[in-house]
Design an enzyme around this catalytic site. Structure first.
Site, PDB file in Angstrom:
ATOM      1  N   ARG A 220       2.972   2.195   5.976  1.00 14.34           N
ATOM      2  CA  ARG A 220       4.222   1.597   6.630  1.00 14.34           C
ATOM      3  C   ARG A 220       4.057   0.228   7.075  1.00 14.34           C
ATOM      4  O   ARG A 220       2.887  -0.252   7.511  1.00 14.34           O
ATOM      5  CB  ARG A 220       4.473   2.655   7.584  1.00 14.34           C
ATOM      6  CG  ARG A 220       3.693   2.720   8.735  1.00 14.34           C
ATOM      7  CD  ARG A 220       3.868   3.918   9.593  1.00 14.34           C
ATOM      8  NE  ARG A 220       5.219   4.176  10.393  1.00 14.34           N
ATOM      9  CZ  ARG A 220       5.949   5.365   9.710  1.00 14.34           C
ATOM     10  NH1 ARG A 220       5.359   6.022   9.029  1.00 14.34           N
ATOM     11  NH2 ARG A 220       7.079   5.162  10.349  1.00 14.34           N
ATOM     12  N   ALA A 241      -0.537  -2.015   0.904  1.00 21.76           N
ATOM     13  CA  ALA A 241      -0.796  -1.931   2.377  1.00 21.76           C
ATOM     14  C   ALA A 241       0.443  -2.152   2.990  1.00 21.76           C
ATOM     15  O   ALA A 241       1.387  -2.650   2.444  1.00 21.76           O
ATOM     16  CB  ALA A 241      -2.042  -3.026   2.564  1.00 21.76           C
ATOM     17  N   HIS A 242       0.382  -2.672   4.375  1.00 21.75           N
ATOM     18  CA  HIS A 242       1.474  -2.592   5.286  1.00 21.75           C
ATOM     19  C   HIS A 242       2.082  -3.913   5.120  1.00 21.75           C
ATOM     20  O   HIS A 242       1.489  -4.812   4.763  1.00 21.75           O
ATOM     21  CB  HIS A 242       0.943  -2.289   6.739  1.00 21.75           C
ATOM     22  CG  HIS A 242      -0.036  -3.176   7.108  1.00 21.75           C
ATOM     23  ND1 HIS A 242      -1.316  -3.011   6.882  1.00 21.75           N
ATOM     24  CD2 HIS A 242       0.129  -4.399   8.112  1.00 21.75           C
ATOM     25  CE1 HIS A 242      -2.149  -4.016   7.369  1.00 21.75           C
ATOM     26  NE2 HIS A 242      -1.309  -4.753   8.057  1.00 21.75           N
ATOM     27  N   ASN A 243       3.251  -4.019   5.338  1.00 18.59           N
ATOM     28  CA  ASN A 243       4.206  -5.040   5.241  1.00 18.59           C
ATOM     29  C   ASN A 243       4.426  -5.593   3.816  1.00 18.59           C
ATOM     30  O   ASN A 243       5.126  -6.840   3.678  1.00 18.59           O
ATOM     31  CB  ASN A 243       3.670  -6.130   6.097  1.00 18.59           C
ATOM     32  CG  ASN A 243       3.881  -5.536   7.610  1.00 18.59           C
ATOM     33  OD1 ASN A 243       4.718  -4.731   7.877  1.00 18.59           O
ATOM     34  ND2 ASN A 243       2.985  -5.796   8.514  1.00 18.59           N
ATOM     35  N   SER A 261       1.126  -7.657   3.780  1.00 20.07           N
ATOM     36  CA  SER A 261       1.943  -8.771   3.810  1.00 20.07           C
ATOM     37  C   SER A 261       2.233  -9.619   2.536  1.00 20.07           C
ATOM     38  O   SER A 261       2.381 -10.790   2.573  1.00 20.07           O
ATOM     39  CB  SER A 261       1.567  -9.687   5.022  1.00 20.07           C
ATOM     40  OG  SER A 261       1.637  -9.118   6.216  1.00 20.07           O
TER      41      SER A 261
END
Length: 285
Positions: A220, A241-243, A261
């Site tokens: 998330r 992974a996140h973002n 990211s």
């Protein structure tokens, strides 16, 4: 047509819009890949250099691209080889029909969940508070859908997959067994010599027609969404992974790992075991 005794080559050619080469009355009872085909089976040849193998195999008939000249065994020449073989295979050996069960009494469903008509929920699935599941969706056994998740229509979640809070899935999304959608991102702030978990206040959004392979994980976002774009297909054992923001119609093969990211454009392909560092953008195909 009764397929219990197979079909003639001419009947199969009509099914796929192909052209018979040789005896169209040969009867075919099954479809198998080249090295597995036996008497009564139709197989396929996708490369000219493999034609020589046919003479030593037991297959009764063969499916070939129109561009390949072949005059040995009875054959069907087609424009789209693999799509035609899929149709023939499914016709001769229909997929197992799944019995509809509605909502199984062993499923645990919050009274605040909103379940549309035609949804199937299998044994021991757990649906938490304020979950919304659209019509025609199938939730298999052992699935856990945590609070606030939104699922569109005709979504399929296979056994033991987990959706953490507030994940959003579009229409026709498929999540295979053991996948985890919306787990905490691996982000920590070091404070007073200790690693403290960073914010985990975002979610995961899977747009329409996304497919997530078995045992893959999508973390998330910290504040916003980790986004998987429309039509993207993700293989087994992939970590996002996140973002991250993955574009539309990407193909991510097994053991791809994408750090936080990172973003991609549309139609990006990553072969098996590709690794991408954080804060990178990969353009369109």
């Amino acid at each position: 047509m009764d397929t219990s005794r197979g079909a003639t080559l001419a009947e199969l050619a009509e099914l796929v819009g192909g052209t018979v080469r040789g005896d169209g009355q040969v009867r075919v009872t099954g479809a198998k890949p080249l090295n597995d085909a036996e008497v009564g089976h139709i197989t396929l040849i996708d490369q000219p250099e493999r034609i020589a193998q046919l003479d030593s195999l037991s297959a009764t008939a063969v499916l070939v691209p129109r561009r390949i000249e072949y005059t040995g065994k009875p054959a069907i020449a087609v424009d789209n080889l693999h799509e035609s073989f899929r149709k023939i295979f499914s016709f001769l050996q229909p997929p197992r029909q799944r019995r509809r069960i509605g909502i199984h009494p062993s499923a645990v469903i919050s009274p605040t969940a909103r379940i549309a008509d035609g949804v199937e929920i299998h044994p021991f699935a757990v649906i938490y508070d304020d979950v919304e599941i659209g019509p025609g969706s199938v939730i298999h056994g052992g699935v856990q859908i945590m609070a606030g998740c939104r699922l569109g229509s005709n979504v399929t979640i296979f056994p033991n997959a987990i959706l953490y809070e507030d994940c959003q899935l579009g229409d026709r999304v498929i999540v295979h067994s053991g996948a985890v959608i919306g787990a905490y991102g691996f982000g920590y702030n070091t404070h007073e010599n200790k690693h403290e978990l960073s914010a985990q206040l975002g979610n995961v959004v899977l747009e329409d027609d996304v497919e997530i392979g078995a045992n893959s994980t999508i973390d998330r976002g910290a504040y916003g969404a980790t986004l998987i774009g429309k039509g993207t297909k993700i293989d087994n054992l992939v970590q996002i992974a996140h973002n991250c923001r993955i574009g539309k119609h990407n193909i991510l093969c097994s053991q791809v790992g994408i750090a936080g990211s990172t973003s991609t454009g549309d139609y990006v392909v990553m072969a098996g075991r590709v690794g991408v560092r954080d804060h990178v953008h990969i353009g369109e195909y």
